[in-house]
Design an enzyme around this catalytic site. Sequence first.
Site, PDB file in Angstrom:
ATOM      1  N   PHE A 110      10.464  74.276  66.870  1.00 36.48           N
ATOM      2  CA  PHE A 110      11.656  73.578  66.351  1.00 36.48           C
ATOM      3  C   PHE A 110      11.503  72.062  66.364  1.00 36.48           C
ATOM      4  O   PHE A 110      12.227  71.356  65.684  1.00 36.48           O
ATOM      5  CB  PHE A 110      12.902  73.996  67.139  1.00 36.48           C
ATOM      6  CG  PHE A 110      13.166  73.186  68.374  1.00 36.48           C
ATOM      7  CD1 PHE A 110      12.552  73.486  69.577  1.00 36.48           C
ATOM      8  CD2 PHE A 110      14.031  72.108  68.337  1.00 36.48           C
ATOM      9  CE1 PHE A 110      12.792  72.727  70.706  1.00 36.48           C
ATOM     10  CE2 PHE A 110      14.287  71.348  69.469  1.00 36.48           C
ATOM     11  CZ  PHE A 110      13.659  71.656  70.655  1.00 36.48           C
ATOM     12  N   LYS A 111      10.524  71.561  67.118  1.00 38.23           N
ATOM     13  CA  LYS A 111      10.330  70.122  67.195  1.00 38.23           C
ATOM     14  C   LYS A 111      10.055  69.501  65.827  1.00 38.23           C
ATOM     15  O   LYS A 111      10.280  68.315  65.623  1.00 38.23           O
ATOM     16  CB  LYS A 111       9.173  69.799  68.136  1.00 38.23           C
ATOM     17  CG  LYS A 111       9.297  70.400  69.532  1.00 38.23           C
ATOM     18  CD  LYS A 111       9.946  69.470  70.478  1.00 38.23           C
ATOM     19  CE  LYS A 111      10.009  69.857  71.939  1.00 38.23           C
ATOM     20  NZ  LYS A 111      10.042  71.222  72.365  1.00 38.23           N
TER      21      LYS A 111
END
Length: 494
Positions: A110-111
């Site tokens: 998700f970064k």
Amino acid sequence: MNFVSTRDHTHIVTAAEAILRGLAPDGGLYVPTDYPRFTPEQISAMQELSYAALAAEVITPYLPGFTKEEVLTFTEAAYAPFRNPAVAPLHRLDDSTHVLELYHGPTCAFKDFALQMLPRLIPASVRKTGGKDTVAILVATSGDTGKAALEGFADVEGVKIGVFYPHGGVSEIQRLQMATQTGNNVNVFAIEGNFDDAQTGVKNIFGDADMADALKEKGIVLSSANSINWGRLAPQIAYYFAAYAQLLKNGTIKPGDPVDFSVPTGNFGDILAGWFAKKSGLPVGKLICASNKNNILTDFLGSGIYDRRRDFHLTMSPSMDILISSNLERLLYLLTGDSAQVAAWMAELKQEGRYTITAELLEKMAQEGFLAFCADEAETAKVIRSTFDTYDYALDPHTAVGLSALQQYRAKANENRVSVVLSTASPFKFAEAMLHCLQQPVPEEGFAQLDALEGYIAQKAPAPLADLRQKPVRFDRVIAKETMPQAVLDWLTR
Ligand SMILES: *Cc1c(COP(=O)(O)O)cnc(C)c1O
């Protein structure tokens, strides 16, 4: 709206300055002085928007000084490489349980949501503040941030990017992702130590005035891409709205219905973005803070005592192997408005390894919807197995911790509200742990593990992971943590 330091509310900066500096000079984190508000009508209308358009709508008011057109060009470019047209698709497990897949970006965690944006926000912030320096980004990573930052910043003009990760503290696939990174402006160091050592080392470098002088002479300023940077946090607020919009669109909820979110938590950035969404009018019910065996936040939200004097555990959810959750400081400040008190707690944490908040503040956190649960390794494995058996769906170990926390909350509160578990990584990033949890034979070699997982869950590994096979290793240095400042100087001034 401006930004102030959590440790000195009289230190006021613009969004562009907050993004360039990362951390305030006093060691505090920048927080907005206000919360933008979205009306129920605006939130309903988001159903019809593309992810890039929705994100621009949500993020722009959190970046005063940036225009919506400008932010839209950034979001369109940032989210174009995502492998799913919805960018953040929602996967239904049952009527009340949904998984928000945040891993379809270039590095499969998700970064990417923030770290595809930050490389656009930083050069724009340099322009807005009239600076001419080269920006050197230093990142401490527990695995996913490093690769996402490298990928985002590789060959971006006027920027250099250096990443520190704990040697032996990341998965084999994560290590290869970083070690094979291309780009002329990148560097990668493994350090002998854990993630907290890497993060402390980077924070110390930021606080080192001599180092700043030496770099300034070469026209270089340091900045951070860790989730302490406001430019990291703001983009994450958007996908909470995107999840809600999808639930509206598919008829799971009606406008105004509250939705609970369970968030696999490490540095407290992702869950804090959910709280900002709530402050901006999104009907967020509970914000469930999910931890692995490193359950310092579970203890904290239960007792009000933050005590880091405990064993550090390496788990199969390494991106949550963290004892100092930096972004918590933002919440402490925003709920108390007392920067002197926050500075005192942080000094206590540094000197004594612990601090205790007031009963009143603890109660306030609960009122704001925060709850915490943790899952040990056995429980995590059980959830991976049972979810695969019941729903034919593979959750990575971080996401499994999130689902476990949701299940524990539901059992305790006798509640079954529509809920979203944030899925923070592709299961293929953790193929070895997945095979182990699914009670399958575990081949020795990393790529054989990918193949075995593909076979068992009948799903293809994402291309960026499968393609690592062909990539040469460029970075394999392991350094002592004490030598981090020297390594940075050598690299940036050579
Ligand atoms: C970074 C990360 C987390 C933790 O997110 P925070 O914002 O640090 O709380 C959870 N899962 C994965 C896969 C991550 O990469």
